[in-house]
Write a protein that holds these residues in place. Structure first.
Motif, PDB file in Angstrom:
ATOM      1  N   ILE A 285       0.854  -1.183   0.000  1.00 45.99           N
ATOM      2  CA  ILE A 285       0.000   0.000   0.000  1.00 45.99           C
ATOM      3  C   ILE A 285       0.893   1.236   0.000  1.00 45.99           C
ATOM      4  O   ILE A 285       1.948   1.258   0.649  1.00 45.99           O
ATOM      5  N   GLY A 286       0.481   2.243  -0.748  1.00 48.37           N
ATOM      6  CA  GLY A 286       1.150   3.534  -0.743  1.00 48.37           C
ATOM      7  C   GLY A 286       0.166   4.595  -0.292  1.00 48.37           C
ATOM      8  O   GLY A 286      -0.971   4.632  -0.781  1.00 48.37           O
ATOM      9  N   LEU A 287       0.567   5.440   0.644  1.00 49.61           N
ATOM     10  CA  LEU A 287      -0.316   6.464   1.197  1.00 49.61           C
ATOM     11  C   LEU A 287       0.339   7.825   1.096  1.00 49.61           C
ATOM     12  O   LEU A 287       1.529   7.982   1.411  1.00 49.61           O
ATOM     13  N   TRP A 288      -0.480   8.808   0.679  1.00 50.24           N
ATOM     14  CA  TRP A 288      -0.002  10.187   0.608  1.00 50.24           C
ATOM     15  C   TRP A 288      -1.187  11.139   0.746  1.00 50.24           C
ATOM     16  O   TRP A 288      -2.088  11.156  -0.081  1.00 50.24           O
ATOM     17  N   GLU A 289      -1.214  11.893   1.843  1.00 50.65           N
ATOM     18  CA  GLU A 289      -2.195  12.957   2.091  1.00 50.65           C
ATOM     19  C   GLU A 289      -3.628  12.549   1.734  1.00 50.65           C
ATOM     20  O   GLU A 289      -4.327  13.227   0.988  1.00 50.65           O
ATOM     21  N   GLY A 290      -4.065  11.424   2.300  1.00 53.56           N
ATOM     22  CA  GLY A 290      -5.438  10.986   2.097  1.00 53.56           C
ATOM     23  C   GLY A 290      -5.642  10.101   0.885  1.00 53.56           C
ATOM     24  O   GLY A 290      -6.687   9.465   0.738  1.00 53.56           O
ATOM     25  N   PHE A 291      -4.670  10.045  -0.007  1.00 53.80           N
ATOM     26  CA  PHE A 291      -4.739   9.141  -1.157  1.00 53.80           C
ATOM     27  C   PHE A 291      -4.069   7.820  -0.778  1.00 53.80           C
ATOM     28  O   PHE A 291      -3.101   7.800  -0.020  1.00 53.80           O
ATOM     29  N   TYR A 292      -4.588   6.722  -1.320  1.00 51.99           N
ATOM     30  CA  TYR A 292      -3.916   5.448  -1.087  1.00 51.99           C
ATOM     31  C   TYR A 292      -4.171   4.511  -2.259  1.00 51.99           C
ATOM     32  O   TYR A 292      -5.221   4.529  -2.895  1.00 51.99           O
ATOM     33  N   GLY A 293      -3.153   3.719  -2.555  1.00 53.41           N
ATOM     34  CA  GLY A 293      -3.251   2.708  -3.599  1.00 53.41           C
ATOM     35  C   GLY A 293      -2.783   1.380  -3.049  1.00 53.41           C
ATOM     36  O   GLY A 293      -1.919   1.337  -2.169  1.00 53.41           O
ATOM     37  N   VAL A 294      -3.362   0.288  -3.562  1.00 55.40           N
ATOM     38  CA  VAL A 294      -3.012  -1.046  -3.089  1.00 55.40           C
ATOM     39  C   VAL A 294      -2.782  -1.956  -4.289  1.00 55.40           C
ATOM     40  O   VAL A 294      -3.597  -1.984  -5.224  1.00 55.40           O
ATOM     41  N   ALA A 295      -1.679  -2.701  -4.263  1.00 55.36           N
ATOM     42  CA  ALA A 295      -1.380  -3.696  -5.295  1.00 55.36           C
ATOM     43  C   ALA A 295      -1.230  -5.057  -4.640  1.00 55.36           C
ATOM     44  O   ALA A 295      -0.743  -5.163  -3.508  1.00 55.36           O
ATOM     45  N   ASN A 296      -1.671  -6.114  -5.355  1.00 59.42           N
ATOM     46  CA  ASN A 296      -1.683  -7.460  -4.804  1.00 59.42           C
ATOM     47  C   ASN A 296      -1.144  -8.483  -5.795  1.00 59.42           C
ATOM     48  O   ASN A 296      -1.314  -8.340  -7.011  1.00 59.42           O
ATOM     49  N   LEU A 297      -0.556  -9.530  -5.261  1.00 62.92           N
ATOM     50  CA  LEU A 297      -0.244 -10.738  -6.006  1.00 62.92           C
ATOM     51  C   LEU A 297      -0.678 -11.895  -5.112  1.00 62.92           C
ATOM     52  O   LEU A 297      -0.184 -12.031  -3.991  1.00 62.92           O
ATOM     53  N   VAL A 298      -1.623 -12.726  -5.592  1.00 65.03           N
ATOM     54  CA  VAL A 298      -2.225 -13.723  -4.709  1.00 65.03           C
ATOM     55  C   VAL A 298      -1.798 -15.159  -5.000  1.00 65.03           C
ATOM     56  O   VAL A 298      -2.143 -16.057  -4.231  1.00 65.03           O
ATOM     57  N   SER A 299      -1.071 -15.385  -6.070  1.00 68.62           N
ATOM     58  CA  SER A 299      -0.547 -16.724  -6.333  1.00 68.62           C
ATOM     59  C   SER A 299       0.501 -16.630  -7.432  1.00 68.62           C
ATOM     60  O   SER A 299       0.609 -15.610  -8.124  1.00 68.62           O
ATOM     61  N   SER A 300       1.238 -17.711  -7.608  1.00 68.21           N
ATOM     62  CA  SER A 300       2.309 -17.701  -8.599  1.00 68.21           C
ATOM     63  C   SER A 300       1.799 -17.818 -10.029  1.00 68.21           C
ATOM     64  O   SER A 300       2.525 -17.520 -10.969  1.00 68.21           O
ATOM     65  N   ASP A 301       0.534 -18.273 -10.189  1.00 66.32           N
ATOM     66  CA  ASP A 301       0.014 -18.440 -11.548  1.00 66.32           C
ATOM     67  C   ASP A 301      -0.998 -17.366 -11.935  1.00 66.32           C
ATOM     68  O   ASP A 301      -1.763 -17.531 -12.873  1.00 66.32           O
ATOM     69  N   THR A 302      -1.017 -16.275 -11.187  1.00 68.80           N
ATOM     70  CA  THR A 302      -1.848 -15.126 -11.553  1.00 68.80           C
ATOM     71  C   THR A 302      -0.968 -13.887 -11.652  1.00 68.80           C
ATOM     72  O   THR A 302       0.137 -13.858 -11.106  1.00 68.80           O
ATOM     73  N   ALA A 303      -1.469 -12.864 -12.333  1.00 71.58           N
ATOM     74  CA  ALA A 303      -0.695 -11.633 -12.506  1.00 71.58           C
ATOM     75  C   ALA A 303      -0.948 -10.671 -11.345  1.00 71.58           C
ATOM     76  O   ALA A 303      -2.020 -10.697 -10.733  1.00 71.58           O
ATOM     77  N   PRO A 304       0.023  -9.816 -11.029  1.00 68.85           N
ATOM     78  CA  PRO A 304      -0.228  -8.773 -10.035  1.00 68.85           C
ATOM     79  C   PRO A 304      -1.337  -7.841 -10.515  1.00 68.85           C
ATOM     80  O   PRO A 304      -1.492  -7.616 -11.719  1.00 68.85           O
ATOM     81  N   ILE A 305      -2.112  -7.330  -9.572  1.00 65.95           N
ATOM     82  CA  ILE A 305      -3.179  -6.392  -9.922  1.00 65.95           C
ATOM     83  C   ILE A 305      -3.111  -5.168  -9.024  1.00 65.95           C
ATOM     84  O   ILE A 305      -2.664  -5.242  -7.880  1.00 65.95           O
ATOM     85  N   LEU A 306      -3.553  -4.054  -9.584  1.00 64.95           N
ATOM     86  CA  LEU A 306      -3.739  -2.845  -8.783  1.00 64.95           C
ATOM     87  C   LEU A 306      -5.177  -2.894  -8.287  1.00 64.95           C
ATOM     88  O   LEU A 306      -6.105  -2.532  -8.991  1.00 64.95           O
ATOM     89  N   SER A 307      -5.368  -3.387  -7.074  1.00 63.64           N
ATOM     90  CA  SER A 307      -6.719  -3.619  -6.575  1.00 63.64           C
ATOM     91  C   SER A 307      -7.428  -2.331  -6.178  1.00 63.64           C
ATOM     92  O   SER A 307      -8.653  -2.237  -6.279  1.00 63.64           O
ATOM     93  N   LEU A 308      -6.661  -1.349  -5.739  1.00 62.13           N
ATOM     94  CA  LEU A 308      -7.241  -0.039  -5.397  1.00 62.13           C
ATOM     95  C   LEU A 308      -6.297   1.047  -5.906  1.00 62.13           C
ATOM     96  O   LEU A 308      -5.231   1.257  -5.340  1.00 62.13           O
ATOM     97  N   PRO A 309      -6.644   1.748  -6.970  1.00 55.28           N
ATOM     98  CA  PRO A 309      -5.765   2.795  -7.485  1.00 55.28           C
ATOM     99  C   PRO A 309      -5.863   4.077  -6.662  1.00 55.28           C
ATOM    100  O   PRO A 309      -6.944   4.460  -6.204  1.00 55.28           O
ATOM    101  N   SER A 310      -4.742   4.730  -6.483  1.00 53.67           N
ATOM    102  CA  SER A 310      -4.736   6.038  -5.818  1.00 53.67           C
ATOM    103  C   SER A 310      -4.970   7.158  -6.822  1.00 53.67           C
ATOM    104  O   SER A 310      -5.448   8.231  -6.480  1.00 53.67           O
TER     105      SER A 310
END
Length: 374
Positions: A285-310
């Motif tokens: 997670i990245g946080l800056w002045e009320g904005f936040y973004g979250v990126a996830n990788l949930v297994s080795s056979d799936t691609a990383p995703i930006l689950s919550l964009p800032s």
């Protein structure tokens, strides 16, 4: 709610379990918002083996009141769980508390639900216990083809989580075709006959009304006491390396925070693939002045995703990385550090590391365990 927490005079206790990366935090955030929209006071309790939890930061960034039980799972730190709820109630007593247990934890009915029912019945009204199925590993484990990339001992934990559930949630249906969802449902029914199954997407809200309706039910719930081998359980947990790391990223020119988070995830995916290490969950997670973004990788056979964009450009941000991977903690730390450094170089960002914890979970020793339901 069919009988609201306000009407009973008790705090409604809702616990949502599931394996690492199943989507518990997103589900809990949606649930909390639903109850808040109803005018109810909501408290959330997150849980981890260490401090600096992405889930806590993300939920607080959404304006929720969040307490954190750190250093051990709910079952092994039961008094801290009840104490954290008391702290949330000190300022404004919640109508509902939603609890998110550690994703590698099981036997929660015997060690959390039953102790609450028996010892705190004058304080809590305990909801049915739901467990979220993680499709990416669940399909492989339930089909018996392999252990989802983990050892049989780690897969044992995955199946025991489902076994004790009052109901199972197949999450991420927005990412799956209907045929695969049907297959997952049939595999769950075959393995755990009679357990209700819900099909939801925590991201889109699909199936959410049915989830709320089931959680709001009263009746004979929380009674599935497991026959569990704690040696296998402990060894399965200890096969995962855990890392929580916090840092500050700064730059002279504004950088794309979301792209920076994804760069860390992409670098981690590549290095872990080269190490043949199965990912249980990676998130940052990245946080800056009320904005936040979250990126996830949930297994080795799936691609990383930006689950919550800032959707923000920033010259500085606080960043937290959580990693749960089938690799040694020492190697995991090195790979996370390398991924952060590579992303920082790419974006011209300076990194100030603040705290890093890396370890294997110790043997679970519950504070209480009831061998039969009340």
């Amino acid at each position: 709610m069919s009988t609201s927490a306000n009407e009973t005079g008790l705090i409604r206790f809702v616990m949502i379990g599931g394996f690492l990366g199943a989507g518990k935090t997103t589900t809990i955030g949606r649930l909390a918002q639903h109850y808040r929209d109803q005018g109810l006071n909501v408290g959330i309790v997150t849980n981890d083996q260490a401090t600096d939890l992405v889930d806590t930061q993300m939920l607080r960034s959404q304006g929720f009141r969040v307490g954190e039980v750190a250093g051990a799972c709910f079952c092994c730190n039961f008094n801290e769980l009840t104490g954290t709820v008391e702290k949330l109630a000190a300022e404004d007593r919640p109508d509902i508390v939603i609890a998110e247990p550690v994703g590698s934890c099981t036997d929660l009915v015997a060690t959390v639900v039953q102790p609450l029912v028996r010892m705190f019945d004058a304080q809590f009204d305990v909801a049915p216990y739901g467990v979220i199925l993680k499709p990416s590993h669940g399909l492989r484990i339930l089909q018996g083809e392999d252990s989802g990339g983990f050892s049989p001992k780690a897969a044992y934990i995955f199946k025991k989580q489902l076994e004790e559930a009052d109901f199972v949630i197949i999450n991420r249906i927005d990412e799956l075709d209907a045929e695969k969802v049907d297959l997952l449902a049939s595999l769950i029914t075959e393995a755990f006959p009679g357990t209700p199954i819900l099909r939801t997407s925590a991201k889109t809200g699909a199936g959410f009304d049915a989830l709320v309706e089931l959680i709001d039910q009263r009746g004979e719930f929380g009674k599935k006491i497991l026959d569990i081998d704690y040696d296998v359980y402990a060894e399965g947990e200890a096969e995962l390396g855990w890392l929580n790391s916090s840092l500050k990223a700064t730059a002279s020119e504004a950088f794309d925070l979301d792209a920076f988070l994804m760069a860390i995830m992409n670098a981690m995916q590549k290095t872990l693939a080269n190490s043949h290490a199965e990912t249980a969950h990676l998130k940052t997670i990245g946080l800056w002045e009320g904005f936040y973004g979250v990126a996830n990788l949930v297994s080795s056979d799936t691609a990383p995703i930006l689950s919550l964009p800032s959707n923000c450009q920033a010259k500085e941000a606080d960043v937290v990385v959580n990693a749960r991977v089938g690799i040694s903690p020492e190697e995991l730390r090195q790979q996370v550090d390398d991924a952060i450094d590579a992303a920082a170089k790419k974006f011209g960002v300076r990194i100030e590391r603040q705290q890093t914890q890396y370890f294997r979970p110790g043997r679970p020793v519950p504070t209480h365990r009831f061998s039969a339901p009340k």
